[in-house]
Design an enzyme around this catalytic site. Structure first.
Site, PDB file in Angstrom:
ATOM      1  N   GLU A 152       0.824  -1.238   0.066  1.00 56.81           N
ATOM      2  CA  GLU A 152       0.036   0.000  -0.045  1.00 56.81           C
ATOM      3  C   GLU A 152       0.772   1.249  -0.061  1.00 56.81           C
ATOM      4  O   GLU A 152       0.816   2.194   0.769  1.00 56.81           O
ATOM      5  CB  GLU A 152      -0.954  -0.038   1.208  1.00 56.81           C
ATOM      6  CG  GLU A 152      -2.149  -1.028   0.932  1.00 56.81           C
ATOM      7  CD  GLU A 152      -3.069  -0.879   1.993  1.00 56.81           C
ATOM      8  OE1 GLU A 152      -2.993  -0.066   3.011  1.00 56.81           O
ATOM      9  OE2 GLU A 152      -4.079  -1.595   1.809  1.00 56.81           O
ATOM     10  N   GLU A 309      -6.701  -7.531  -0.885  1.00 63.25           N
ATOM     11  CA  GLU A 309      -7.148  -7.638   0.544  1.00 63.25           C
ATOM     12  C   GLU A 309      -8.538  -7.151   0.777  1.00 63.25           C
ATOM     13  O   GLU A 309      -9.015  -6.345   0.140  1.00 63.25           O
ATOM     14  CB  GLU A 309      -6.092  -6.562   1.334  1.00 63.25           C
ATOM     15  CG  GLU A 309      -4.764  -6.842   1.510  1.00 63.25           C
ATOM     16  CD  GLU A 309      -4.040  -5.686   2.513  1.00 63.25           C
ATOM     17  OE1 GLU A 309      -4.782  -4.945   3.249  1.00 63.25           O
ATOM     18  OE2 GLU A 309      -2.866  -5.477   2.250  1.00 63.25           O
ATOM     19  N   LYS A 358      -4.797  -6.758  16.483  1.00 62.77           N
ATOM     20  CA  LYS A 358      -5.081  -7.929  17.109  1.00 62.77           C
ATOM     21  C   LYS A 358      -6.586  -7.859  17.108  1.00 62.77           C
ATOM     22  O   LYS A 358      -7.134  -9.107  17.261  1.00 62.77           O
ATOM     23  CB  LYS A 358      -4.711  -8.146  18.553  1.00 62.77           C
ATOM     24  CG  LYS A 358      -4.753  -7.055  19.529  1.00 62.77           C
ATOM     25  CD  LYS A 358      -4.011  -7.362  20.926  1.00 62.77           C
ATOM     26  CE  LYS A 358      -4.335  -6.293  21.493  1.00 62.77           C
ATOM     27  NZ  LYS A 358      -4.349  -4.919  21.577  1.00 62.77           N
TER      28      LYS A 358
END
Ligand code: GAL
Length: 657
Positions: A152, A309, A358
């Site tokens: 990116e 993605e 996370k």
């Protein structure tokens, strides 16, 4: 026609894989589960630098070797990152001058990612040394199917205002303007005593006490986009010296990142790849997904592209990170395929246990395989396997929407008639109205040949060159249909107002002239004579050769035209001078038939005579449509009527006509 080099045949399934975050026993479990899920392509080494080169010049490839061999042994191909997206701490410690500087002159420190200045020679040398090592080591490895340059590019660091960047900007300006006087004229520097006597006096547009020079701002965006493209080329040259595998990087065609002019980047990609995340900060995230997919196809020149993605469920970077309902991820994925994607990949394979992401979803969630998310992945994999024959086909469309990053940069300048008017809002509104009427849209660059289109839509295209405006006018003269929305055609490439009344470049073809803008306050509404309402914007508009289709019933422009139609040459041109519901108008202009339904996407891909009809039903209710052929998703014949259950998808191989 542009050649495209897809890494895998069929409609492939893939993901980012970050094995650095896990131990080797987890890698083996991952490989087995990837096989179960039908993962064909994994992007590795995206953030690998600090592991590959733990100290300057000390390279350690054992882990990456092992992961690549493990994938290879399991028949999984590699989308190999060059590893340069984030510098290791030793580099920014030894050379703090590689760190980017923000517009206010403050340094952006390491500790996150992408902390590097795109103009830094030190960064470039170190990064290219790494690329050389990686390319030499793996360039001919049979598992490598694609190169993934950095990650990116320009996501966070596109605009750097340090002294090195300032020097690069000056060099770029010399190349563009040749003489300082030409720059003075282009930037209108007589205003506010900004006239430059020497190149050395020019700075990047750092934060100032008052409004900055808008032409300088747009040139800085142009420079920054080209500068990073030059960096992409430098990495690519090394890869090509050691490998014949296709090369790409992942674009960010999304609603919130706009720093690179991908029209100039795309031709340099062997395959165009995009990252797309549903954005719940938008009122309507799903139509934006369709728009982004259509724009990515435009970048790919109409040829197939990759979704590099997407998220299996929630992301972690929006204020409220919504998960996906069962079926939603599959509908989203199929929407990308319907609009030209031949590969569907995710960020990421296994949800991270540590680090800033996370709480980002993954194909394999923290809770493991006994989960809805995992079962959805398996279902998607099965579906992609069933529809594999659509790969290589192209989307059918005869309506175009013109889109421009340059115009976006300039339209949203610091001082403009209304801060509430944004470029993407206008673009999305036009696309959404067409989509709801079942019209598939090609999103293309100004300057693209328009002859194949029966309708061209130009939403809020503030900046346009003489040549591109002329091409649009010629298209209408020759019989084309055009619909332009407000704040279009206002300036040339220097951000200089086109004098003589708005909408400058389009006055003649539209047969109107506006002497003044009349923005409305947020929440204010004006009634239109056709029974609809207008918000945000009005104009003191009069027709020259056009006919008024609707006028303002009240508000500052009472009695003046809000929507007009003009016969020009053999064609027709509409102008919409306020923010209003354009569904009916666009339906008429596009010649669409059928019920409006924004919960349904109907798109056709074609391979020669063979048609594939994609139907994506975002509503909870079943729909029925006329179709004949074979539904590849259910493996059932379709004999006249196709029924798609609420939330369902269908891909019908149509009987050859
Ligand atoms: C992208 C990026 C990935 C991951 C993802 C999260 O910007 O390329 O590395 O951060 O977003 O949504």
């Amino acid at each position: 026609m542009k050649t495209v080099r897809m890494p895998l045949p069929g409609v492939s399934l893939g993901c980012d894989y970050n094995p650095e975050q896990w131990s080797p026993d987890v890698w083996r479990e991952d490989a087995a589960l990837m096989r179960q899920a039908g993962v064909g392509l994994v992007a590795v080494n995206i953030f690998g630098w600090s592991n590959l080169e733990p100290s300057p010049g000390e390279y350690r490839f054992d882990d990456l070797d092992e992961v690549i061999e493990l994938m290879h042994a399991n028949g999984i191909k590699i989308n190999l990152g060059t590893g340069t997206s984030s510098p290791p701490p030793w580099l920014t410690t030894q050379h703090p001058e590689v760190l980017p500087v923000a517009a206010d002159g403050t340094v952006r420190f390491p500790g996150g990612r992408q902390a590097w200045c795109p103009s830094s020679p030190v960064f470039r040398k170190r990064a290219l040394d790494l690329v050389e090592r990686v390319a030499r080591r793996y360039g001919e490895h049979p598992a490598i199917a694609l190169w993934h340059v950095s990650n990116e590019l320009g996501c966070h660091n596109a605009l750097c205002y340090c002294e090195t960047s300032a020097e690069g900007f000056r060099t770029w300006l010399r190349g563009r303007y040749g003489k300082i006087e030409t720059l003075n004229e282009a930037w209108g520097t007589s205003f506010w005593s900004q006239r430059y006597g020497a190149w050395a006096e020019i700075q990047p547009p750092r934060l100032a006490l008052s409004l900055r020079n808008p032409a300088q701002l747009v040139d800085f965006q142009r420079f920054s986009s080209e500068n990073l493209l030059d960096y992409y080329r430098a990495e690519t040259a090394i890869l090509r010296a050691h490998s014949t595998v296709p090369v790409t990087t992942n674009f960010m065609v999304t609603a919130h990142i706009r720093n690179l002019d991908y029209w100039s980047w795309a031709p340099e990609m062997d395959v165009v790849a995009n990252d797309h995340y549903l954005d719940h900060r938008l009122g309507e995230p799903v139509p934006e997904l369709s728009f982004a997919a259509d724009l990515t196809r435009g970048l790919a020149g109409g040829r197939p592209w990759m979704l590099m993605e997407q998220a299996a469920g929630a992301v972690n970077w929006q204020p409220h990170n919504l998960t996906k309902a069962p079926g939603e991820m599959i509908r989203n994925s199929l929407t990308h395929v319907a609009r030209g994607a031949d590969s569907i990949c995710f960020f990421q394979w296994r949800a991270s246990a540590q680090g800033a992401e996370k709480f980002h979803s993954a194909m394999l969630p923290h809770a493991g395989t006994d989960t809805v998310a995992w079962r959805e992945v398996l279902k998607l994999s099965e579906t992609l396997g069933r529809i594999g024959e659509v790969a290589g086909s192209e989307v059918e469309s005869d309506v175009a929407l013109l889109f421009s990053w340059e115009s976006w940069w300039s339209a949203e300048g610091e001082a403009r008639p209304s801060q509430a008017v944004t470029y993407l809002d206008q673009v999305h509104a036009s696309h959404r109205a067409l989509r709801a009427n079942g019209v598939t849209v090609d999103v293309i660059a100004p300057g693209t040949d328009l002859t194949k289109y029966k309708l061209v839509v130009v939403p809020g295209l503030y900046m346009i060159s003489d040549a591109d405006a002329q091409a649009i006018t010629d298209y209408v003269a020759a019989g084309g249909k055009l619909l332009v929305t407000f704040f279009s055609g206002i300036v040339d490439e220097r951000d200089r107002i086109r004098l003589g009344g708005y909408p400058g470049a389009f006055r003649d073809v539209l047969g109107v002239v506006a002497e003044e803008f009349g923005p409305l306050l947020p929440g204010a509404e004006v009634d239109l004579s056709d029974g609809t309402t207008g918000t945000l914007w009005t104009e003191r508009l009069r027709t020259t050769t056009a006919t008024a289709l609707a006028t303002y019933e009240n508000g500052p422009m009472t009695g003046l035209p809000a929507i007009t139609r003009n016969a020009y040459g053999k064609g027709t041109a509409w102008y919409v001078a306020t923010k209003t519901d354009m569904s009916d108008l666009l339906k008429e202009a596009a010649g669409a038939t059928g019920e409006k339904n924004d919960q349904l996407e109907v798109v056709r891909r074609k391979n020669g005579d063979r048609g594939y009809l994609f139907v994506i039903n975002h509503s909870p209710d079943p729909v029925e449509l006329p179709a004949a052929g074979h539904d590849l998703v259910t493996d059932q014949p379709v004999t006249g009527v196709l029924r798609v259950e609420g939330g369902g998808v269908a891909v019908v191989r149509e009987e050859a006509s």
